[in-house]
Design a protein around this motif. Structure first.
Motif, mmCIF file in Angstrom:
data_model
loop_
_atom_site.group_PDB
_atom_site.id
_atom_site.type_symbol
_atom_site.label_atom_id
_atom_site.label_comp_id
_atom_site.label_asym_id
_atom_site.label_seq_id
_atom_site.Cartn_x
_atom_site.Cartn_y
_atom_site.Cartn_z
ATOM 1 N N UNK A 26 36.412 -35.784 -6.774
ATOM 2 C CA UNK A 26 35.980 -36.505 -5.568
ATOM 3 C C UNK A 26 34.451 -36.571 -5.528
ATOM 4 N N UNK A 27 33.932 -37.356 -4.588
ATOM 5 C CA UNK A 27 32.476 -37.457 -4.436
ATOM 6 C C UNK A 27 31.859 -36.098 -4.119
ATOM 7 N N UNK A 28 32.497 -35.355 -3.216
ATOM 8 C CA UNK A 28 31.980 -34.038 -2.849
ATOM 9 C C UNK A 28 31.981 -33.112 -4.072
ATOM 10 N N UNK A 29 33.046 -33.143 -4.842
ATOM 11 C CA UNK A 29 33.124 -32.291 -6.031
ATOM 12 C C UNK A 29 32.082 -32.692 -7.066
ATOM 13 N N UNK A 30 31.808 -33.985 -7.191
ATOM 14 C CA UNK A 30 30.749 -34.446 -8.087
ATOM 15 C C UNK A 30 29.399 -33.903 -7.615
ATOM 16 N N UNK A 31 29.172 -33.917 -6.310
ATOM 17 C CA UNK A 31 27.924 -33.379 -5.762
ATOM 18 C C UNK A 31 27.828 -31.874 -6.009
ATOM 19 N N UNK A 32 28.964 -31.181 -5.949
ATOM 20 C CA UNK A 32 28.971 -29.743 -6.255
ATOM 21 C C UNK A 32 28.590 -29.531 -7.710
ATOM 22 N N UNK A 33 29.178 -30.322 -8.601
ATOM 23 C CA UNK A 33 28.838 -30.214 -10.033
ATOM 24 C C UNK A 33 27.351 -30.470 -10.244
ATOM 25 N N UNK A 34 26.804 -31.472 -9.545
ATOM 26 C CA UNK A 34 25.380 -31.765 -9.673
ATOM 27 C C UNK A 34 24.528 -30.618 -9.138
ATOM 28 N N UNK A 35 24.981 -29.995 -8.045
ATOM 29 C CA UNK A 35 24.245 -28.850 -7.488
ATOM 30 C C UNK A 35 24.264 -27.667 -8.456
ATOM 31 N N UNK A 36 25.360 -27.515 -9.185
ATOM 32 C CA UNK A 36 25.438 -26.425 -10.167
ATOM 33 C C UNK A 36 24.443 -26.615 -11.306
ATOM 34 N N UNK A 37 24.116 -27.854 -11.618
ATOM 35 C CA UNK A 37 23.198 -28.111 -12.736
ATOM 36 C C UNK A 37 21.766 -28.340 -12.291
ATOM 37 N N UNK A 38 21.530 -28.493 -10.981
ATOM 38 C CA UNK A 38 20.207 -28.930 -10.526
ATOM 39 C C UNK A 38 19.179 -27.809 -10.421
ATOM 40 N N UNK A 39 19.609 -26.566 -10.317
ATOM 41 C CA UNK A 39 18.622 -25.491 -10.136
ATOM 42 C C UNK A 39 17.985 -25.164 -11.480
ATOM 43 N N UNK A 40 16.661 -25.171 -11.551
ATOM 44 C CA UNK A 40 16.005 -24.944 -12.850
ATOM 45 C C UNK A 40 16.069 -23.497 -13.336
ATOM 46 N N UNK A 41 16.357 -22.572 -12.445
ATOM 47 C CA UNK A 41 16.281 -21.163 -12.811
ATOM 48 C C UNK A 41 17.638 -20.521 -13.062
ATOM 49 N N UNK A 42 18.663 -20.919 -12.306
ATOM 50 C CA UNK A 42 19.931 -20.199 -12.326
ATOM 51 C C UNK A 42 21.037 -20.987 -13.023
ATOM 52 N N UNK A 43 21.763 -20.309 -13.889
ATOM 53 C CA UNK A 43 22.960 -20.866 -14.520
ATOM 54 C C UNK A 43 24.183 -20.460 -13.722
ATOM 55 N N UNK A 44 24.181 -19.238 -13.208
ATOM 56 C CA UNK A 44 25.262 -18.749 -12.351
ATOM 57 C C UNK A 44 24.812 -18.920 -10.910
ATOM 58 N N UNK A 45 25.618 -19.611 -10.127
ATOM 59 C CA UNK A 45 25.230 -19.927 -8.750
ATOM 60 C C UNK A 45 26.206 -19.299 -7.770
#
Length: 182
Positions: free
Chosen positions: A90-109
């Motif tokens: 879904x759109x929300x899940x896509x945004x979650x996936x993007x949030x998981x990749x957007x932080x420059x410092x953390x791989x585990x969120x």
């Protein structure tokens, strides 16, 4: 006792020598038994410790697998399975996936960190993010890592999840709306 080594030892000397031999024989059996019991006890303890270490290694391995998976180059061919994943997101899940990749410092969120990241763009509830993460975990697009340090769950994006984010990025560049992926 030194009389027994002389030329004409007495009967008492033989009796004393025999007593020492008997004492040595009896105590050697007890000594050997004690020694073997101790070795068996140490072997059992070592076996127990090895089992504990294997368990800990398994926990550590399962914690690092998502990180290794997300940082390992995968086959670049687009598969039917990837298209199936894309159609279920879904759109929300896509945004979650993007949030998981957007932080420059953390791989585990953390759930809190993902929610805060998403709230920079639009208002999203923590429970909605939790449900979305659970759905993505069922699709194996994200991995949940449950910490034994008391810090709770952490989330990492899997390779298929990264591919979906990348494909969504290409679609946006091409002028297609995000909801074409859902």
């Amino acid at each position: 006792m030194s009389d027994i080594f002389k030329e004409n030892p007495t009967h008492d000397s033989y009796l004393v020598f025999s007593g020492f031999c008997l004492l040595a024989a009896i105590s050697s059996r007890a000594f050997i038994q004690t020694l073997s019991d101790k070795v068996l006890k140490e072997a059992k303890e070592a076996r127990r410790e090895v089992a504990e270490v294997k368990s800990e290694v398994g926990k550590i391995e399962s914690s690092f697998y998502p990180i290794v998976d997300s940082m390992t180059e995968q086959d670049t061919e687009k598969s039917d399975q990837q298209e199936l994943f894309s159609s279920k997101v879904t759109d929300l899940e896509l945004e979650i996936l993007q949030a998981l990749t957007s932080h420059p410092k953390f791989t585990l969120r953390s759930l809190t960190g993902i929610t805060q990241e998403m709230n920079k763009v639009k208002d999203v509830g923590r429970e909605d993010v939790r449900v979305g993460l659970a759905n993505l975990a069922e699709l194996r697009l994200v991995n949940e890592i449950i910490g034994n340090t008391g810090f709770g769950s952490r989330w990492a994006i899997a390779h298929n999840g990264k591919t979906i984010v990348e494909n969504a990025g290409y679609q946006r560049k091409a002028g297609q709306p995000v909801n074409s992926i859902s």
